[in-house]
Design a protein around this motif. Structure first.
Motif, mmCIF file in Angstrom:
data_model
loop_
_atom_site.group_PDB
_atom_site.id
_atom_site.type_symbol
_atom_site.label_atom_id
_atom_site.label_comp_id
_atom_site.label_asym_id
_atom_site.label_seq_id
_atom_site.Cartn_x
_atom_site.Cartn_y
_atom_site.Cartn_z
ATOM 1 N N GLU A 67 0.957 -1.206 0.008
ATOM 2 C CA GLU A 67 -0.043 0.097 -0.022
ATOM 3 C C GLU A 67 0.823 1.190 0.001
ATOM 4 O OE1 GLU A 67 -3.559 0.666 2.300
ATOM 5 O OE2 GLU A 67 -3.918 -1.381 2.439
ATOM 6 N N LEU A 68 1.783 1.071 0.848
ATOM 7 C CA LEU A 68 2.905 2.581 0.985
ATOM 8 C C LEU A 68 3.500 2.496 -0.400
ATOM 9 C CD1 LEU A 68 4.425 4.685 2.457
ATOM 10 C CD2 LEU A 68 6.210 2.631 2.974
ATOM 11 N N LYS A 69 3.961 1.465 -1.058
ATOM 12 C CA LYS A 69 4.673 1.587 -2.381
ATOM 13 C C LYS A 69 3.611 2.166 -3.279
ATOM 14 C CE LYS A 69 8.734 0.226 -1.043
ATOM 15 N NZ LYS A 69 9.795 1.370 -0.894
ATOM 16 N N SER A 70 2.380 1.740 -3.384
ATOM 17 C CA SER A 70 1.646 2.455 -4.354
ATOM 18 C C SER A 70 1.270 3.601 -4.242
ATOM 19 C CB SER A 70 0.285 1.361 -4.225
ATOM 20 O OG SER A 70 0.491 -0.016 -4.571
ATOM 21 N N LEU A 71 0.965 4.021 -2.938
ATOM 22 C CA LEU A 71 0.617 5.391 -2.446
ATOM 23 C C LEU A 71 1.804 6.563 -2.875
ATOM 24 C CD1 LEU A 71 -1.084 4.835 0.871
ATOM 25 C CD2 LEU A 71 -2.091 5.918 -1.312
ATOM 26 N N THR A 72 2.991 6.067 -3.020
ATOM 27 C CA THR A 72 4.195 6.900 -2.998
ATOM 28 C C THR A 72 4.914 6.612 -4.479
ATOM 29 O OG1 THR A 72 5.631 5.324 -2.091
ATOM 30 C CG2 THR A 72 4.787 6.778 -0.618
ATOM 31 N N SER A 73 4.041 5.931 -5.197
ATOM 32 C CA SER A 73 4.700 5.583 -6.790
ATOM 33 C C SER A 73 4.513 6.799 -7.769
ATOM 34 C CB SER A 73 4.207 4.432 -7.294
ATOM 35 O OG SER A 73 2.774 4.727 -7.627
ATOM 36 N N LYS A 74 5.512 6.769 -8.522
ATOM 37 C CA LYS A 74 5.310 7.870 -9.573
ATOM 38 C C LYS A 74 4.330 7.694 -10.468
ATOM 39 C CE LYS A 74 10.462 9.177 -9.721
ATOM 40 N NZ LYS A 74 11.758 9.184 -10.948
ATOM 41 N N ALA A 75 3.981 6.733 -10.601
ATOM 42 C CA ALA A 75 2.669 6.226 -11.616
ATOM 43 C C ALA A 75 1.532 6.871 -10.997
ATOM 44 C CB ALA A 75 2.707 4.849 -11.823
ATOM 45 N N ILE A 76 1.288 6.670 -9.565
ATOM 46 C CA ILE A 76 0.147 7.255 -9.023
ATOM 47 C C ILE A 76 0.246 8.895 -9.047
ATOM 48 C CG2 ILE A 76 -1.207 7.374 -6.834
ATOM 49 C CD1 ILE A 76 -1.692 4.859 -8.451
ATOM 50 N N THR A 77 1.282 9.465 -8.539
ATOM 51 C CA THR A 77 1.441 10.884 -8.673
ATOM 52 C C THR A 77 1.037 11.384 -10.123
ATOM 53 O OG1 THR A 77 3.257 10.779 -6.932
ATOM 54 C CG2 THR A 77 3.167 12.769 -8.302
ATOM 55 N N GLN A 78 1.735 10.793 -10.936
ATOM 56 C CA GLN A 78 1.336 11.177 -12.227
ATOM 57 C C GLN A 78 -0.335 11.145 -12.696
ATOM 58 O OE1 GLN A 78 4.027 8.662 -14.850
ATOM 59 N NE2 GLN A 78 5.703 10.050 -14.386
ATOM 60 N N GLN A 79 -1.117 9.942 -12.405
ATOM 61 C CA GLN A 79 -2.319 10.103 -12.509
ATOM 62 C C GLN A 79 -3.163 10.842 -11.681
ATOM 63 O OE1 GLN A 79 -3.622 5.989 -11.827
ATOM 64 N NE2 GLN A 79 -5.862 6.472 -12.324
ATOM 65 N N LEU A 80 -2.765 11.302 -10.443
ATOM 66 C CA LEU A 80 -3.353 12.252 -9.652
ATOM 67 C C LEU A 80 -3.385 13.679 -10.493
ATOM 68 C CD1 LEU A 80 -1.943 11.615 -6.084
ATOM 69 C CD2 LEU A 80 -4.256 11.249 -6.876
ATOM 70 N N LYS A 81 -2.225 13.817 -11.048
ATOM 71 C CA LYS A 81 -2.012 15.223 -11.860
ATOM 72 C C LYS A 81 -2.687 15.207 -13.180
ATOM 73 C CE LYS A 81 2.526 16.348 -10.177
ATOM 74 N NZ LYS A 81 3.738 16.668 -10.458
ATOM 75 N N LYS A 82 -2.833 13.775 -13.991
ATOM 76 C CA LYS A 82 -3.413 13.785 -15.164
ATOM 77 C C LYS A 82 -4.991 13.812 -15.066
ATOM 78 C CE LYS A 82 -4.143 10.178 -18.683
ATOM 79 N NZ LYS A 82 -5.297 9.869 -18.395
ATOM 80 N N ASP A 83 -5.386 13.052 -13.951
ATOM 81 C CA ASP A 83 -6.966 12.972 -13.818
ATOM 82 C C ASP A 83 -7.474 14.193 -12.920
ATOM 83 O OD1 ASP A 83 -6.904 10.822 -15.199
ATOM 84 O OD2 ASP A 83 -7.195 9.657 -13.352
ATOM 85 N N LYS A 84 -6.625 15.386 -12.872
ATOM 86 C CA LYS A 84 -6.724 16.546 -11.819
ATOM 87 C C LYS A 84 -7.663 16.176 -10.754
ATOM 88 C CE LYS A 84 -7.124 19.270 -16.120
ATOM 89 N NZ LYS A 84 -7.865 19.979 -17.154
ATOM 90 N N ILE A 85 -7.128 15.271 -9.765
ATOM 91 C CA ILE A 85 -7.748 14.726 -8.459
ATOM 92 C C ILE A 85 -7.388 15.691 -7.572
ATOM 93 C CG2 ILE A 85 -8.233 13.297 -7.023
ATOM 94 C CD1 ILE A 85 -7.630 11.068 -9.081
ATOM 95 N N ASN A 86 -8.335 16.439 -6.812
ATOM 96 C CA ASN A 86 -7.907 17.395 -5.849
ATOM 97 C C ASN A 86 -7.918 16.617 -4.505
ATOM 98 O OD1 ASN A 86 -7.713 19.688 -4.399
ATOM 99 N ND2 ASN A 86 -9.998 20.176 -4.203
#
Length: 294
Positions: free
Chosen positions: A251-270
């Motif tokens: 869970e920690l690795k998923s939350l801190t991954s670059k892929a998830i960070t990029q998805q948060l920005k791409k999907d404009k998640i607040n």
């Protein structure tokens, strides 16, 4: 020329009203069990390093809560909550009430530890007055640490599992001017806890993709660093996961991954926290969700 400008403005306003823009997707990440052990606290440090907005729910009756307090004092940007606790579920790693077994005898076993499940607690016929005394003591301990406490929630759901318990939590929240998790219209997303270790990241990505506009999703997380300390902890409940430490680490690795960070920005998640949610909605607009048996 003036007339043309006025017409253009009117058209723009008409289109805005006729075709409203979607509000951004909103998500609140709540990391539970902070202070439970050193390995979980180290995961807290890793989450903080990402600068991702999240809320940290601290178990003040656990042996490592003081370390969590020291970490959080250095990071006042993190929204802190009290993970109200009436259970201790790990084999050979137990904790008891802040007040001690003599003060709240109906909440503990013969050794003075909390019971590992709600069923075993209820079988001991817990006294409602004992529940209130202990939950109050946990809130007071958290407040005395000097941390800014924004909200309360509940370990394993026990502190709000019965209507009389929920009234206690609501009373304490009002008295200490605290929010209550799930009282601001947050919609629970599917969490990663029971997803296979190798599919945690994919599960999180799907959760983000499935967020809806005009709603605030609540993602409850259980993070940890896969160390011998965490590996030694075995859940006494039947629903406990084998290789719990690897699940929490994933869970920690998923939350801190670059892929998830990029998805948060791409999907404009607040990303919201309980501090920002309380500022937006206000304590006076909290509303109790329905219990399963309501």
């Amino acid at each position: 020329m003036k007339y043309s400008k006025l017409v253009l403005i009117a058209i723009i306003l008409f289109c805005s009203a006729s075709f409203p823009q979607s509000s951004p997707k909103k998500l609140l990440i709540r990391c539970d069990d902070i202070g439970m052990c050193h390995s979980v606290n180290m995961a807290l440090v890793e989450m903080i390093k990402t600068e991702t907005p999240f809320s940290a729910s601290v178990m003040v009756c656990c042996p490592w809560y003081q370390e969590a307090v020291e970490i959080l004092k250095n990071h006042p940007e993190v929204s802190v909550g009290i993970h109200l606790t009436l259970n201790a579920e790990w084999k050979n790693y137990r904790w008891g009430p802040v007040l001690g077994k003599e003060a709240v005898p109906s909440l503990v076993d013969s050794c003075g530890y909390f019971f590992p499940s709600r069923a075993k607690l209820y079988a001991n016929n817990p006294n409602v007055e004992d529940v209130e005394k202990e939950l109050r003591a946990q809130v007071e301990r958290a407040m005395y640490t000097g941390l800014k406490i924004d909200y309360v929630d509940y370990h394993m759901g026990t502190a709000v599992d019965k209507p009389e318990y929920r009234k206690i939590v609501e009373k304490l929240a009002a008295e200490f001017h605290l929010g209550i998790s799930r009282y601001f219209g947050e919609i629970d997303t599917h969490n990663m806890y029971d997803a296979p270790i190798e599919f945690k990241a994919d599960t999180l990505s799907k959760i983000l993709s499935n967020l809806k506009d005009n709603q605030t999703g609540l993602l409850v997380c259980h993070i940890g660093v896969d160390t011998p300390e965490l590996q030694a902890m075995i859940d006494l409940n039947q629903f406990g996961l084998p290789e719990m430490s690897k699940h929490r680490n994933a869970e920690l690795k998923s939350l801190t991954s670059k892929a998830i960070t990029q998805q948060l920005k791409k999907d404009k998640i607040n990303l919201l926290t309980y501090r920002s949610l309380i500022n937006q909605i206000g304590f006076e607009n909290m509303k109790a969700p329905k219990l399963e048996d309501d």
